[in-house]
Design a protein around this motif. Structure first.
Motif, PDB file in Angstrom:
ATOM      1  N   UNK A 516      67.870  78.754   3.644  1.00 57.27           N
ATOM      2  CA  UNK A 516      66.848  77.869   4.199  1.00 57.27           C
ATOM      3  C   UNK A 516      67.567  76.552   4.442  1.00 57.27           C
ATOM      4  N   UNK A 517      67.308  75.947   5.580  1.00 58.26           N
ATOM      5  CA  UNK A 517      68.105  74.781   5.979  1.00 58.26           C
ATOM      6  C   UNK A 517      67.435  73.467   5.599  1.00 58.26           C
ATOM      7  N   UNK A 518      68.273  72.453   5.580  1.00 62.89           N
ATOM      8  CA  UNK A 518      67.756  71.089   5.518  1.00 62.89           C
ATOM      9  C   UNK A 518      67.195  70.757   6.901  1.00 62.89           C
ATOM     10  N   UNK A 519      66.006  70.188   6.966  1.00 62.26           N
ATOM     11  CA  UNK A 519      65.499  69.821   8.291  1.00 62.26           C
ATOM     12  C   UNK A 519      65.046  68.369   8.349  1.00 62.26           C
ATOM     13  N   UNK A 520      65.248  67.646   7.223  1.00 61.33           N
ATOM     14  CA  UNK A 520      64.908  66.230   7.234  1.00 61.33           C
ATOM     15  C   UNK A 520      66.200  65.425   7.382  1.00 61.33           C
ATOM     16  N   UNK A 521      66.147  64.465   8.267  1.00 63.92           N
ATOM     17  CA  UNK A 521      67.348  63.680   8.570  1.00 63.92           C
ATOM     18  C   UNK A 521      67.948  63.039   7.299  1.00 63.92           C
ATOM     19  N   UNK A 522      67.083  62.446   6.481  1.00 59.66           N
ATOM     20  CA  UNK A 522      67.599  61.694   5.325  1.00 59.66           C
ATOM     21  C   UNK A 522      68.326  62.627   4.359  1.00 59.66           C
ATOM     22  N   UNK A 523      67.738  63.802   4.134  1.00 57.05           N
ATOM     23  CA  UNK A 523      68.358  64.735   3.191  1.00 57.05           C
ATOM     24  C   UNK A 523      69.697  65.247   3.763  1.00 57.05           C
ATOM     25  N   UNK A 524      69.712  65.466   5.073  1.00 60.40           N
ATOM     26  CA  UNK A 524      70.952  65.920   5.704  1.00 60.40           C
ATOM     27  C   UNK A 524      72.042  64.846   5.565  1.00 60.40           C
ATOM     28  N   UNK A 525      71.613  63.579   5.723  1.00 59.83           N
ATOM     29  CA  UNK A 525      72.592  62.487   5.566  1.00 59.83           C
ATOM     30  C   UNK A 525      73.114  62.435   4.138  1.00 59.83           C
ATOM     31  N   UNK A 526      72.183  62.641   3.206  1.00 60.98           N
ATOM     32  CA  UNK A 526      72.578  62.626   1.789  1.00 60.98           C
ATOM     33  C   UNK A 526      73.593  63.756   1.515  1.00 60.98           C
ATOM     34  N   UNK A 527      73.352  64.887   2.134  1.00 61.87           N
ATOM     35  CA  UNK A 527      74.258  66.019   1.983  1.00 61.87           C
ATOM     36  C   UNK A 527      75.643  65.670   2.534  1.00 61.87           C
ATOM     37  N   UNK A 528      75.669  65.130   3.731  1.00 60.55           N
ATOM     38  CA  UNK A 528      76.959  64.747   4.316  1.00 60.55           C
ATOM     39  C   UNK A 528      77.668  63.728   3.413  1.00 60.55           C
ATOM     40  N   UNK A 529      76.888  62.796   2.896  1.00 63.66           N
ATOM     41  CA  UNK A 529      77.455  61.770   2.010  1.00 63.66           C
ATOM     42  C   UNK A 529      78.048  62.441   0.767  1.00 63.66           C
TER      43      UNK A 529
END
Ligand code: ASP
Length: 614
Positions: A516-529
């Motif tokens: 199941x994917x991340x679909x919220x921008x903030x959470x995706x940014x947190x993941x990249x971080x």
């Protein structure tokens, strides 16, 4: 008209019919004044009979193996029938023939049991593909793809192509890159998978997508890997994990039915990653047989949270066990009477570099109720019995024990379990058992540099678009990903985060996986971080995805199947290469094309690239 029928088509009811066939000469058998020829095409083999008159013409125009031949003649009943082939009741009395093309003598025989070695067959793959054994594999592959397309179509999935000349899609391997002539100094990457595109398609509202698609990964090759391979790639919107599991176990069951005529009616088992590691030593257990691991010590990895594990082994002054991080055992049924030679052989087996253990301890659970071990000096019979009971061993079983560091020992015993399962005939080729493995850790900690991104950082275990379990999202958001003390990375809260990720396992092989994917921008940014990307890098690499997430991304998830491997397993083969029309060898070479190869200076000039090989 070149032919009226194929070489696999004619039966007794066609006797007396005038027919025209075309195909390749498989064999030529001359008996005095008559000649028999077996003519082959994709559909089968038909026997031709050249009578006296035509034999003279044959003398003037001799045939050879693999000549392309057209014959006109009459179907006739054979006196000497061949039950082994479908056309075995008839033969063609040839009236007229024409050699459509000649052939050199092929470098190996075009038969099931060919005399050609691997390299030769790959060099002349177009001849190898004429062999029945290879043709059967490609037919199976086509059947799997047809079944897949039918099932997915019936379930509203849409096949949408995605581009090959793209920017990196990280799946944990190196990218293949392609220089751009029109944009000198810039490169495309070939997709490791269509991951980001299928997610963008979800944002665009195509809520059920699939593609049977090539993926490209520049990694060191093992026997069952190819630099380009095929996935059944799927994605769905408005789904929870359970919806995906149900949909895609349905797909595999349908493939079983269509391709193997197997009714897989039982429920597909589901197991957490932690349980798989604990009970089987790896994340893709073969559950066609038991022989589960006995854990004799507390877990030493935080990834495994089995706190109430009793210590069953310590305190007997047997240093090997006392000092080992991990001690694991399996009870091999019915082998207590193994001779010294046999236990020595297994010991040598675990000492091979691929397994890497220093030794093996065994306990024989004799049928008379006594116990005998290779460490009798340290363990009383009472203690041996306690271990045997904990391992659920029965009289007649042989307990095999390994000790060492957590990771290596777990991997080694899992290999040993598979090996013993194979030796005892528990891994039957025609028995299929599916298993979902769930709840993988979201991150792995890279103590050493893996892909040029540096050491001492978190890497995504699946890929960076995988969402954490809902109740673990807060652990991610509320903690700084930085690991201050590298020795204590396992104590960092991120080590405990589990992913909404799943793998489908068939007979001990991972055949598919997704999340199941991340679909919220903030959470995706947190993941990249968390993966060590600063804002600039995030924008540079994934600005398009973060941008798309600002315009109404739906909840979504999906998975991909390794298509080549699925075909190989269904075909009962270890090698995916057998199921690919034009595969590469172990060094990633196409020996038929002799690729990769150098390119012309002119091409370098056009690309404005200068070679500077180190
Ligand atoms: N793109 C993933 C892979 O290639 C599969 C997925 O998550 O759907 O493994």
């Amino acid at each position: 008209m070149y032919r009226t029928h194929t070489c696999g088509e004619l039966r007794i009811e066609h006797v007396q019919q005038a027919v025209t066939l075309a195909g390749w000469v498989q064999t030529i058998r001359k008996f005095g004044s008559i000649t028999f020829v077996d003519l082959r095409d994709r559909y089968g083999i038909t026997q031709l009979l050249f009578g006296e008159e035509l034999n003279k013409q044959l003398d003037e125009n001799p045939l050879g193996r693999e000549f392309v031949l057209q014959v006109k003649g009459t179907v006739s009943e054979r006196s000497n029938k061949n039950k082994n082939i479908a056309t075995g009741d008839i033969e063609i009395l040839v009236n007229e023939f024409s050699i459509l093309n000649k052939s050199e003598v092929p470098p190996f025989t075009i038969t099931d049991e060919t005399d050609g070695g691997d390299d030769l067959r790959m060099k002349y793959r177009y001849l190898d593909l004429r062999r029945n054994a290879v043709k059967k594999n490609l037919e199976l592959r086509y059947a799997v793809s047809r079944s897949t397309r039918n099932y997915l179509h019936e379930n509203n999935f849409m096949d949408i192509e995605t581009p090959f000349l793209i920017k990196s899609t990280p799946e944990g391997a190196r990218d293949f890159v392609v220089p751009s002539r029109m944009n000198p100094g810039q490169f495309y990457a070939l997709p490791q998978s269509p991951q980001t595109f299928k997610q963008l398609l979800m944002v665009s509202g195509y809520d059920r997508y699939y593609q049977i698609v090539k993926c490209f990964r520049d990694e060191d090759l093992r026997a069952d890997r190819q630099p380009e391979f095929t996935q059944i790639d799927c994605e769905m919107s408005f789904v929870e994990q359970n919806d995906i599991l149900n949909m895609f176990e349905g797909l595999v069951k349908r493939i079983f039915k269509d391709v193997k005529n197997i009714d897989y009616t039982e429920k597909v088992e589901r197991m957490t990653w932690e349980d798989a590691m604990w009970h089987y030593g790896n994340d893709k257990p073969d559950i066609r047989f038991g022989m589960q691991l006995l854990n004799l010590k507390k877990p030493s990895s935080v990834y495994i949270n089995k706190k109430d594990q009793p210590e069953l082994i310590n305190g007997a002054d047997f240093k090997v066990f006392d000092e080992a991080e991990t001690v694991l055992a399996i009870a091999v049924p019915g082998c207590s009477e193994y001779s010294r030679k046999q236990t020595d052989e297994i010991t040598e087996w675990v000492k091979r570099p691929q397994i890497g253990m220093k030794g093996l301890v065994f306990i024989k659970c004799n049928t008379d109720g006594t116990y005998k071990s290779s460490v009798d000096k340290f363990y009383s019979e009472e203690k041996l019995k306690a271990i045997a009971n904990a391992a659920n061993a029965k009289a007649g079983d042989l307990i095999l024990m390994l000790a060492g560091t957590e990771e290596r020992t777990r991997k080694a015993i899992s290999e040993l379990r598979l090996e013993m399962g194979k030796r005892l005939g528990f891994r039957k080729e025609n028995e299929f058992k599916l298993l979902w493995v769930l709840d993988f850790p979201l991150f792995e900690f890279a103590l050493e540099d893996q892909d040029g991104g540096g050491a001492g950082r978190w890497v995504a275990r699946h890929h960076p678009f995988t969402s954490p379990k809902p109740d673990h999202i807060n652990i991610m958001i509320n903690n700084n990903p930085k690991v201050e003390d590298l020795d204590k990375y396992l104590e960092h809260p991120y080590a405990n985060i589990k992913a909404n990720a799943y793998d489908l396992v068939l007979n001990g092989n991972e055949i598919g996986g997704g999340s199941i994917r991340i679909y919220q921008k903030e959470l995706q940014q947190k993941m990249f971080e968390a993966l060590g990307m600063d804002e600039h890098e995030q924008q540079h690499k994934f600005g398009f995805l973060l941008g798309a997430f600002e315009y109404g991304a739906p909840p979504h998830g999906g998975l991909a199947f390794g298509f080549d491997r699925l075909c190989a397993i269904l075909g009962g083969s270890e090698s995916i290469r057998d199921f690919i029309a034009f595969p590469k060898n172990n060094s990633g070479r196409d020996v038929m094309l002799d690729a990769p190869a150098t390119i012309d200076q002119k091409q370098f000039n056009e690309l404005q690239i200068q070679l500077d090989l180190k």
